[in-house]
Design an enzyme around this catalytic site. Structure first.
Site, PDB file in Angstrom:
ATOM      1  N   ASP A   1      41.776  40.038  80.304  1.00 25.65           N
ATOM      2  CA  ASP A   1      41.558  41.097  79.323  1.00 25.65           C
ATOM      3  C   ASP A   1      41.466  42.431  80.064  1.00 25.65           C
ATOM      4  O   ASP A   1      40.891  42.496  81.153  1.00 25.65           O
ATOM      5  CB  ASP A   1      40.265  40.845  78.546  1.00 25.65           C
ATOM      6  CG  ASP A   1      40.235  41.527  77.182  1.00 25.65           C
ATOM      7  OD1 ASP A   1      40.323  42.761  77.150  1.00 25.65           O
ATOM      8  OD2 ASP A   1      40.106  40.816  76.164  1.00 25.65           O
TER       9      ASP A   1
ATOM     10  N   THR B   1      39.713  46.901  74.092  1.00 30.69           N
ATOM     11  CA  THR B   1      38.951  46.630  72.869  1.00 30.69           C
ATOM     12  C   THR B   1      38.092  45.375  73.012  1.00 30.69           C
ATOM     13  O   THR B   1      37.231  45.135  72.175  1.00 30.69           O
ATOM     14  CB  THR B   1      39.882  46.468  71.647  1.00 30.69           C
ATOM     15  OG1 THR B   1      40.822  45.421  71.903  1.00 30.69           O
ATOM     16  CG2 THR B   1      40.622  47.770  71.370  1.00 30.69           C
TER      17      THR B   1
ATOM     18  N   THR C   1      52.090  46.772  74.591  1.00 25.82           N
ATOM     19  CA  THR C   1      51.320  45.532  74.716  1.00 25.82           C
ATOM     20  C   THR C   1      52.022  44.393  73.992  1.00 25.82           C
ATOM     21  O   THR C   1      52.110  43.267  74.506  1.00 25.82           O
ATOM     22  CB  THR C   1      49.903  45.725  74.150  1.00 25.82           C
ATOM     23  OG1 THR C   1      49.243  46.755  74.890  1.00 25.82           O
ATOM     24  CG2 THR C   1      49.097  44.443  74.236  1.00 25.82           C
TER      25      THR C   1
ATOM     26  N   TYR D   1      51.997  48.632  65.565  1.00 25.33           N
ATOM     27  CA  TYR D   1      51.442  47.279  65.498  1.00 25.33           C
ATOM     28  C   TYR D   1      52.364  46.347  64.721  1.00 25.33           C
ATOM     29  O   TYR D   1      52.744  45.276  65.217  1.00 25.33           O
ATOM     30  CB  TYR D   1      50.061  47.324  64.846  1.00 25.33           C
ATOM     31  CG  TYR D   1      49.336  46.009  64.841  1.00 25.33           C
ATOM     32  CD1 TYR D   1      48.876  45.437  66.023  1.00 25.33           C
ATOM     33  CD2 TYR D   1      49.093  45.332  63.644  1.00 25.33           C
ATOM     34  CE1 TYR D   1      48.199  44.222  66.017  1.00 25.33           C
ATOM     35  CE2 TYR D   1      48.408  44.120  63.627  1.00 25.33           C
ATOM     36  CZ  TYR D   1      47.961  43.571  64.822  1.00 25.33           C
ATOM     37  OH  TYR D   1      47.289  42.371  64.812  1.00 25.33           O
TER      38      TYR D   1
ATOM     39  N   LYS E   1      54.526  43.480  66.676  1.00 27.80           N
ATOM     40  CA  LYS E   1      54.320  42.051  66.464  1.00 27.80           C
ATOM     41  C   LYS E   1      55.594  41.365  65.967  1.00 27.80           C
ATOM     42  O   LYS E   1      55.873  40.209  66.307  1.00 27.80           O
ATOM     43  CB  LYS E   1      53.184  41.834  65.456  1.00 27.80           C
ATOM     44  CG  LYS E   1      51.801  42.149  66.007  1.00 27.80           C
ATOM     45  CD  LYS E   1      51.352  41.140  67.049  1.00 27.80           C
ATOM     46  CE  LYS E   1      49.884  41.293  67.403  1.00 27.80           C
ATOM     47  NZ  LYS E   1      49.411  40.257  68.347  1.00 27.80           N
TER      48      LYS E   1
ATOM     49  N   THR F   1      40.681  38.151  59.201  1.00 26.65           N
ATOM     50  CA  THR F   1      39.666  37.237  59.724  1.00 26.65           C
ATOM     51  C   THR F   1      38.408  38.028  60.053  1.00 26.65           C
ATOM     52  O   THR F   1      38.474  39.175  60.481  1.00 26.65           O
ATOM     53  CB  THR F   1      40.193  36.515  60.975  1.00 26.65           C
ATOM     54  OG1 THR F   1      41.412  35.832  60.644  1.00 26.65           O
ATOM     55  CG2 THR F   1      39.194  35.504  61.493  1.00 26.65           C
TER      56      THR F   1
END
Length: 312
Positions: free
Chosen positions: A32, A36, A91, A144, A148, A174
């Site tokens: 990591d 975040t 990322t 984002y 993805k 979630t």
């Protein structure tokens, strides 16, 4: 015992996943960059795992071989992923390339934590896996959403070109303990605002809907997906199909905190989806997976966690 790499392992979902993997007796390397993620999330495991601080957009150090890789590394809340959209996109894309290369070189099975955001502001409701989505490619959420989507493409092409064993899941909203209190997501926002006796910020008219999955249920889906035969690649939706409006969620939070917080209505953010609800037939049939924790129970557990994190 397997040797397993979890990228984004100090984050909300990553730390819960590592709990399960360690519980099952596996050797875990947690990677990591702490953009975040939070080392406090894995502090209770520090004697039982290996932690590596590293950004997956950069080449990997020599970490040895792995049996499995879970790629969870990416800011996931709008506040975080919009703070540096270029890095968020890197990322998803460069990070995916790096973890896929590691999987190809070591023969590891690799799991991609994708997202319901690939469906954008959906024109089909609820959303099945064969729906291609309605995504704005140049909006403020695109770093984002499109990142993805691109990562799913890379995973699929590595499977086709290099025979890498891939597993893709699309995660719907979630929540649960270890969420960042300041991540700007609706569950953490409502809970923290109510505990601080502040107005609950509702965007738009509050009638937009989401489906909320408790973290323990989601992680069970991860474990089951990784254990499927090689021909099962996904994508598979993982989420709770019970749908609630933002107004319904706000009322539940107010009831469980016991604070009569007023509602404050603000303008709806750009490209914010009006509806989000998963079709989970694939997860049900292939993984024998169904969410078990109701929103009422999950909210009470999450509120209990946040009570000690209120800034007065």
């Amino acid at each position: 015992m397997k040797r397993i790499l979890v990228t984004g392992g100090a984050g909300f979902l990553g730390s819960h996943l590592i709990d399960r993997l360690v519980e099952h007796g596996h050797e875990v390397v947690c990677l990591d960059n702490l953009q975040t993620g939070n080392e406090e999330n894995i502090k209770h495991l520090e004697e039982r795992i290996t932690f590596v601080k590293h950004d997956i957009t950069n080449s990997f150090p020599d970490l040895g071989d792995f049996d499995e890789i879970y790629n969870l590394a990416c800011p996931a809340s709008p506040i975080h992923y919009q703070a540096n959209p270029v890095h968020t996109f890197k990322t998803s894309i460069l990070g995916a390339l790096n973890v896929l290369e590691l999987a190809r070189q070591t023969g590891a099975k690799i799991f991609q934590a994708s997202t319901s955001e690939v469906y954008g502001d959906p024109l089909v409701h609820p959303q099945p896996e064969d729906y291609w989505g309605n995504v704005n490619p140049i909006g403020i959420r695109s770093c984002y959403d499109e990142g993805k989507r691109g990562a799913e493409t890379l995973f699929s092409d590595y499977a086709r070109m290099y025979n890498v064993e891939i597993k893709i899941v699309r995660i719907f909203n979630t929540y649960g303990p270890r969420m960042d209190p300041k991540d700007g997501r609706v569950v953490s926002n409502f809970i923290m605002q109510s505990l601080q006796n502040k107005s609950l910020t509702v965007y738009g008219d509050g009638k937009q809907s989401r489906s909320f999955c408790y973290v323990d249920d989601l992680i069970e889906g991860f474990i089951r997906m990784m254990a499927t035969p090689k021909e099962i690649q996904g994508p598979i939706n993982l989420g709770n199909p019970n749908e609630f409006t933002m107004l319904e969620l706000a009322k539940k939070v107010i009831r469980f905190t016991g604070n009569e917080s007023p509602l404050q209505f603000n303008e709806l953010p750009q490209d914010d989806p009006k509806q989000r609800q998963p079709v989970i037939d694939e997860a049900s049939h292939i993984l024998n997976w169904h969410p078990k924790v109701s929103l009422d129970i999950g909210l009470q557990k999450t509120i209990a966690y946040f009570v000690n994190r209120v800034e007065c």
